[in-house]
Design an enzyme around this catalytic site. Structure first.
Site, PDB file in Angstrom:
ATOM      1  N   SER A   1       0.879  -1.185   0.000  1.00  0.00           N
ATOM      2  CA  SER A   1       0.000   0.000   0.000  1.00  0.00           C
ATOM      3  C   SER A   1       0.909   1.225   0.000  1.00  0.00           C
ATOM      4  O   SER A   1       1.300   1.727   1.040  1.00  0.00           O
ATOM      5  CB  SER A   1      -0.888  -0.003   1.250  1.00  0.00           C
ATOM      6  OG  SER A   1      -1.618  -1.190   1.321  1.00  0.00           O
TER       7      SER A   1
ATOM      8  N   LYS B   1      -6.801   1.816  -3.047  1.00  0.00           N
ATOM      9  CA  LYS B   1      -6.492   1.069  -1.817  1.00  0.00           C
ATOM     10  C   LYS B   1      -6.541   1.962  -0.584  1.00  0.00           C
ATOM     11  O   LYS B   1      -7.159   1.616   0.428  1.00  0.00           O
ATOM     12  CB  LYS B   1      -5.101   0.425  -1.957  1.00  0.00           C
ATOM     13  CG  LYS B   1      -4.495  -0.105  -0.682  1.00  0.00           C
ATOM     14  CD  LYS B   1      -5.291  -1.249  -0.089  1.00  0.00           C
ATOM     15  CE  LYS B   1      -4.867  -1.520   1.347  1.00  0.00           C
ATOM     16  NZ  LYS B   1      -5.721  -2.511   1.995  1.00  0.00           N
TER      17      LYS B   1
ATOM     18  N   LYS C   1      -0.671   4.944   8.349  1.00  0.00           N
ATOM     19  CA  LYS C   1       0.033   5.338   7.111  1.00  0.00           C
ATOM     20  C   LYS C   1      -0.959   5.441   5.951  1.00  0.00           C
ATOM     21  O   LYS C   1      -0.962   6.410   5.194  1.00  0.00           O
ATOM     22  CB  LYS C   1       1.110   4.304   6.785  1.00  0.00           C
ATOM     23  CG  LYS C   1       1.726   4.451   5.405  1.00  0.00           C
ATOM     24  CD  LYS C   1       2.201   3.126   4.798  1.00  0.00           C
ATOM     25  CE  LYS C   1       1.103   2.136   4.578  1.00  0.00           C
ATOM     26  NZ  LYS C   1       1.447   0.954   3.801  1.00  0.00           N
TER      27      LYS C   1
HETATM   28  P1  NAD Z   1       4.966  -6.908   7.388  1.00  0.00           P
HETATM   29  O1  NAD Z   1       5.671  -5.904   8.200  1.00  0.00           O
HETATM   30  O2  NAD Z   1       4.465  -8.159   8.026  1.00  0.00           O
HETATM   31  O3  NAD Z   1       5.881  -7.351   6.126  1.00  0.00           O
HETATM   32  C1  NAD Z   1       6.775  -6.493   5.463  1.00  0.00           C
HETATM   33  C2  NAD Z   1       8.043  -7.275   5.169  1.00  0.00           C
HETATM   34  O4  NAD Z   1       8.936  -6.429   4.438  1.00  0.00           O
HETATM   35  C3  NAD Z   1       8.789  -7.733   6.431  1.00  0.00           C
HETATM   36  O5  NAD Z   1       9.035  -9.126   6.359  1.00  0.00           O
HETATM   37  C4  NAD Z   1      10.100  -6.926   6.399  1.00  0.00           C
HETATM   38  O6  NAD Z   1      11.191  -7.625   6.955  1.00  0.00           O
HETATM   39  C5  NAD Z   1      10.257  -6.702   4.908  1.00  0.00           C
HETATM   40  N1  NAD Z   1      11.099  -5.548   4.582  1.00  0.00           N
HETATM   41  C6  NAD Z   1      11.080  -4.302   5.125  1.00  0.00           C
HETATM   42  N2  NAD Z   1      11.980  -3.516   4.521  1.00  0.00           N
HETATM   43  C7  NAD Z   1      12.576  -4.268   3.567  1.00  0.00           C
HETATM   44  C8  NAD Z   1      13.582  -4.013   2.584  1.00  0.00           C
HETATM   45  N3  NAD Z   1      14.188  -2.820   2.485  1.00  0.00           N
HETATM   46  N4  NAD Z   1      13.954  -5.019   1.757  1.00  0.00           N
HETATM   47  C9  NAD Z   1      13.372  -6.231   1.846  1.00  0.00           C
HETATM   48  N5  NAD Z   1      12.413  -6.548   2.760  1.00  0.00           N
HETATM   49  C10 NAD Z   1      12.021  -5.566   3.598  1.00  0.00           C
HETATM   50  O7  NAD Z   1       3.767  -6.132   6.667  1.00  0.00           O
HETATM   51  P2  NAD Z   1       2.440  -6.746   5.993  1.00  0.00           P
HETATM   52  O8  NAD Z   1       1.343  -6.731   6.994  1.00  0.00           O
HETATM   53  O9  NAD Z   1       2.790  -7.980   5.249  1.00  0.00           O
HETATM   54  O10 NAD Z   1       2.111  -5.548   4.956  1.00  0.00           O
HETATM   55  C11 NAD Z   1       2.841  -5.377   3.735  1.00  0.00           C
HETATM   56  C12 NAD Z   1       2.106  -4.329   2.897  1.00  0.00           C
HETATM   57  O11 NAD Z   1       0.774  -4.784   2.640  1.00  0.00           O
HETATM   58  C13 NAD Z   1       1.966  -2.956   3.587  1.00  0.00           C
HETATM   59  O12 NAD Z   1       2.102  -1.956   2.619  1.00  0.00           O
HETATM   60  C14 NAD Z   1       0.554  -3.000   4.150  1.00  0.00           C
HETATM   61  O13 NAD Z   1       0.011  -1.699   4.314  1.00  0.00           O
HETATM   62  C15 NAD Z   1      -0.156  -3.813   3.107  1.00  0.00           C
HETATM   63  N6  NAD Z   1      -1.355  -4.548   3.557  1.00  0.00           N
HETATM   64  C16 NAD Z   1      -1.347  -5.265   4.723  1.00  0.00           C
HETATM   65  C17 NAD Z   1      -2.498  -5.972   5.104  1.00  0.00           C
HETATM   66  C18 NAD Z   1      -2.550  -6.795   6.388  1.00  0.00           C
HETATM   67  O14 NAD Z   1      -3.664  -7.182   6.783  1.00  0.00           O
HETATM   68  N7  NAD Z   1      -1.422  -7.099   7.039  1.00  0.00           N
HETATM   69  C19 NAD Z   1      -3.628  -5.948   4.289  1.00  0.00           C
HETATM   70  C20 NAD Z   1      -3.589  -5.236   3.086  1.00  0.00           C
HETATM   71  C21 NAD Z   1      -2.436  -4.548   2.721  1.00  0.00           C
END
Ligand code: NAD
Length: 306
Positions: free
Chosen positions: A112, A186, A255
């Site tokens: 997102s 989104k 965010k």
């Molecule tokens: P999360 O924090 O569980 O996963 C993010 C991953 O990115 C982590 O494993 C982290 O180690 C990795 N990461 C961070 N910086 C990095 C880099 N520079 N290089 C490589 N890896 C890196 O987050 P999430 O809940 O999986 O969410 C991911 C995205 O999806 C976000 O943008 C969030 O807003 C969106 N989203 C989340 C949900 C939800 O329910 N969790 C639903 C819809 C959308």
């Protein structure tokens, strides 16, 4: 909205998947299961190890290494600033995708991210012969695990259609419009979701102080016109039972609200309710921390004093 049709061949596509977190892990898992060639990368190497041992696929130890072996990159990262840094690097010595990506490669950003930043990144990548599609998702960890995510696709339509069969392994696709439109849809969706959750939390608190059992109020709302996704799928499941474990962080929701109001600004929309909602979520983030589950907003509302 138009549901898209399928396209690309599994033999020709080599996927590099970056960000194996709460969402990325099940999403990349579906790609492996569907027979796509997938290499994963995450700064948390433990997540990479546990992914490949449980679900298969290959591991890369740097972005440049991942890029050399891939022609389609999927990012599922916390925000668009990180996506930009991963794609282009910040300083010339940084590990980044552009160091290894072949010309003609495509990055599909499923995070997102900020819609305006996505348009800028698309322009910068196109100067290096790399295309960008935005394809953020809704449906939470539950939808990611079940491969039932709503995927909001923005960018060149023909290019998006060529990669539709890849996205099909993770959920239903909706083509929204030009680059950045998926990200805009989104964050606007999450504004509505965040407002609905906060409104329901306030209603439950008032009801409780008035002597009404919280679950009874939720049952009544769910049979009435006030029902929303939070009353139906969050209160009994994550809030009233004290579990607060939906898998979506409060900081990520704050965010998304910030980004939704940035889009409102760019479009000259006052969005008064949106700004009040953002203020509430920012206060909650300060009080409980961004890493707390987003359903903790209900606990925060409960503890607020007039
Ligand atoms: P999360 O924090 O569980 O996963 C993010 C991953 O990115 C982590 O494993 C982290 O180690 C990795 N990461 C961070 N910086 C990095 C880099 N520079 N290089 C490589 N890896 C890196 O987050 P999430 O809940 O999986 O969410 C991911 C995205 O999806 C976000 O943008 C969030 O807003 C969106 N989203 C989340 C949900 C939800 O329910 N969790 C639903 C819809 C959308």
């Amino acid at each position: 909205m138009v549901q898209m049709t399928s396209g690309a061949s599994k033999d020709a596509v080599r996927v590099g998947f970056i960000g194996i977190g709460n969402m990325g892990n099940p999403m990349a898992g579906h790609l492996v299961k569907a027979g796509w060639k997938v290499t994963v990368y995450d700064t948390d190497s433990e997540k990479v190890r546990s992914f490949t041992s449980a679900k298969g696929g290959s591991a890369a130890s740097s972005l440049a290494e991942l890029a050399k072996d891939a022609n389609v990159i999927i990012t599922m990262l916390p925000d668009g600033h990180i996506v930009r840094r991963v794609a282009l690097g910040k300083n010339s010595g940084d590990d980044s995708l552009v160091k290894g990506l072949p010309k003609g490669a495509v990055i599909i950003d499923m995070s997102s991210s900020a819609p305006v930043g996505t348009r800028e990144l698309g322009k910068d990548l196109s100067e290096r012969g790399v295309s960008l599609i935005d394809a953020p998702v809704s449906g939470g960890v539950k939808g990611a695990v079940a491969a039932t995510l709503a995927i909001m696709v923005g960018g060149d339509k023909a290019l998006a259609e060529r990669h539709d069969s890849l996205l099909a392994a993770m959920g239903r696709r909706f083509y929204v419009g030009a680059l950045g439109s998926g990200h805009a849809a989104k964050v606007l969706n999450n504004y509505v979701s965040a407002a609905g959750l906060a409104a329901a939390a306030e209603a439950v608190l008032v009801a409780e102080r008035f002597g009404i059992d919280p679950q009874t109020l939720i049952n009544v709302i769910n049979a009435s016109t006030g029902r929303n996704n939070s009353t139906e799928n969050k209160f009994a499941q994550f809030i009233l039972n004290g579990k607060f474990n939906s898998g979506f962080a409060l900081g990520l929701m704050a965010k998304d609200l910030t980004l939704a109001m940035e889009v409102a600004d760019a479009c000259d929309v006052p969005a008064e309710l949106g700004r009040a909602t953002l203020e509430l979520w920012k206060k909650a983030e300060q009080a409980v921390g961004g890493a707390a589950d987003h359903t903790e907003i209900a606990r925060f509302v409960n503890e607020q004093k007039i």
